[in-house]
Design an enzyme around this catalytic site. Sequence first.
Site, PDB file in Angstrom:
ATOM      1  N   ASP A 106      -7.997  -1.390  -6.204  1.00  0.00           N
ATOM      2  CA  ASP A 106      -7.538  -1.567  -4.829  1.00  0.00           C
ATOM      3  C   ASP A 106      -7.702  -3.020  -4.389  1.00  0.00           C
ATOM      4  O   ASP A 106      -8.293  -3.831  -5.106  1.00  0.00           O
ATOM      5  CB  ASP A 106      -8.309  -0.615  -3.909  1.00  0.00           C
ATOM      6  CG  ASP A 106      -7.433  -0.065  -2.791  1.00  0.00           C
ATOM      7  OD1 ASP A 106      -6.464  -0.744  -2.392  1.00  0.00           O
ATOM      8  OD2 ASP A 106      -7.717   1.047  -2.303  1.00  0.00           O
ATOM      9  N   ASP A 167       0.539   3.985   2.126  1.00  0.00           N
ATOM     10  CA  ASP A 167       0.126   5.297   1.649  1.00  0.00           C
ATOM     11  C   ASP A 167       1.192   6.343   1.929  1.00  0.00           C
ATOM     12  O   ASP A 167       1.763   6.375   3.020  1.00  0.00           O
ATOM     13  CB  ASP A 167      -1.156   5.758   2.378  1.00  0.00           C
ATOM     14  CG  ASP A 167      -2.398   5.034   1.897  1.00  0.00           C
ATOM     15  OD1 ASP A 167      -2.302   4.260   0.935  1.00  0.00           O
ATOM     16  OD2 ASP A 167      -3.469   5.253   2.491  1.00  0.00           O
TER      17      ASP A 167
END
Length: 365
Positions: A106, A167
């Site tokens: 990430d 997302d």
Amino acid sequence: SEQLFVEMADVMAAEGWRDAGYEFVCIDDCWMAPTRDEHGRLRADPKRFPSGIRKLADYVHSKGLKLGIYSDVGNKTCAGFPGSYNHYELDAQTFASWGVDLLKFDGCNSGSLELLAEGYRRMSLALNKTGRSIVYSCEWPFYLRPVQQPNYTEIKQYCNHWRNFFDVYDSWSSIKSILDWTALHQDSIVKIAGPGGWNDPDMATLPSIFVFLSQLVIGNFGLSWDQAVTQMAMWAIMAAPLFMSNDLRHISPEAKWLLQNKEVIAINQDPLGKQGYQITKDKNFELWERPLSGRAYAMAVLNQQEIGGPQNFTFSLTFLGNGLACNPACSVRQVLPASRDWGVYSWVSSLSVEVNPTGTVLLKV
């Protein structure tokens, strides 16, 4: 918890998921203890993963599956656990020693774009240095995009797949926004995709009891059947990595049929490795194509209309493959929403396709 991932591995091995090609069981953020050990190494939360990640990896491998794990390029993960900044080599060695097969890396808390890029490069080199084959899943371009255009050529040198967009959530508006974004940016992203490096439309953190590195929200509760068909069809067209975010212990037979559909997976995994793209948009209809091996093409007709009933979209086969896909003739087979042969058509024929609202018809030509 480790028990959850053990149960998921059992289901994947026993109920056809592994045989369909889903081979990774992936742990997302929050698996770690809040601090590193006395040697500076990452460690699993002792209550939720009492046996440790190595034991879990061994179990997953015993089922013929692979284990994925999560870390972050910055000093903390997105959820505030220890990140890999200044520990890239150590963390890569740790993951390799545990038998990890995939790293989702990430981009939270990286400090600056320079440190972000340096961290992604360094972790790539560190993973290769371990000698273990570890799929490297990056979020590099997603964190760059608000400020600068990503250099996809460089990103592909270091990463196996990379996140481009926000997302995904268990909703039609989320799926629609991903498709719209992909079509808008296809000139810059389609050409770079291919064996060894793939565009990842999204990485989700779904608000559920557990989280996979994810893409496919099929089998949850937010999509209608037609919308689930659209996600599966379009992810196949986009050559997107197929990661599920759902509870395989409680999944409907219909969702299982769709996610394990061999014809769709074959399109997604086509060895030519070319990503598909939108070739025309007409009011609420979109026509997408993807070149496949063996001079074939996959074609998706998407109906963005959200109200009313099924509608017909008619187009000439000369549209496809710059006029080459059907020259002088071609066979057409429908893959989704149900499988059936449509027969042989000449180069100058037109096809009329009936598509439900928010649905997609996936064809192979």
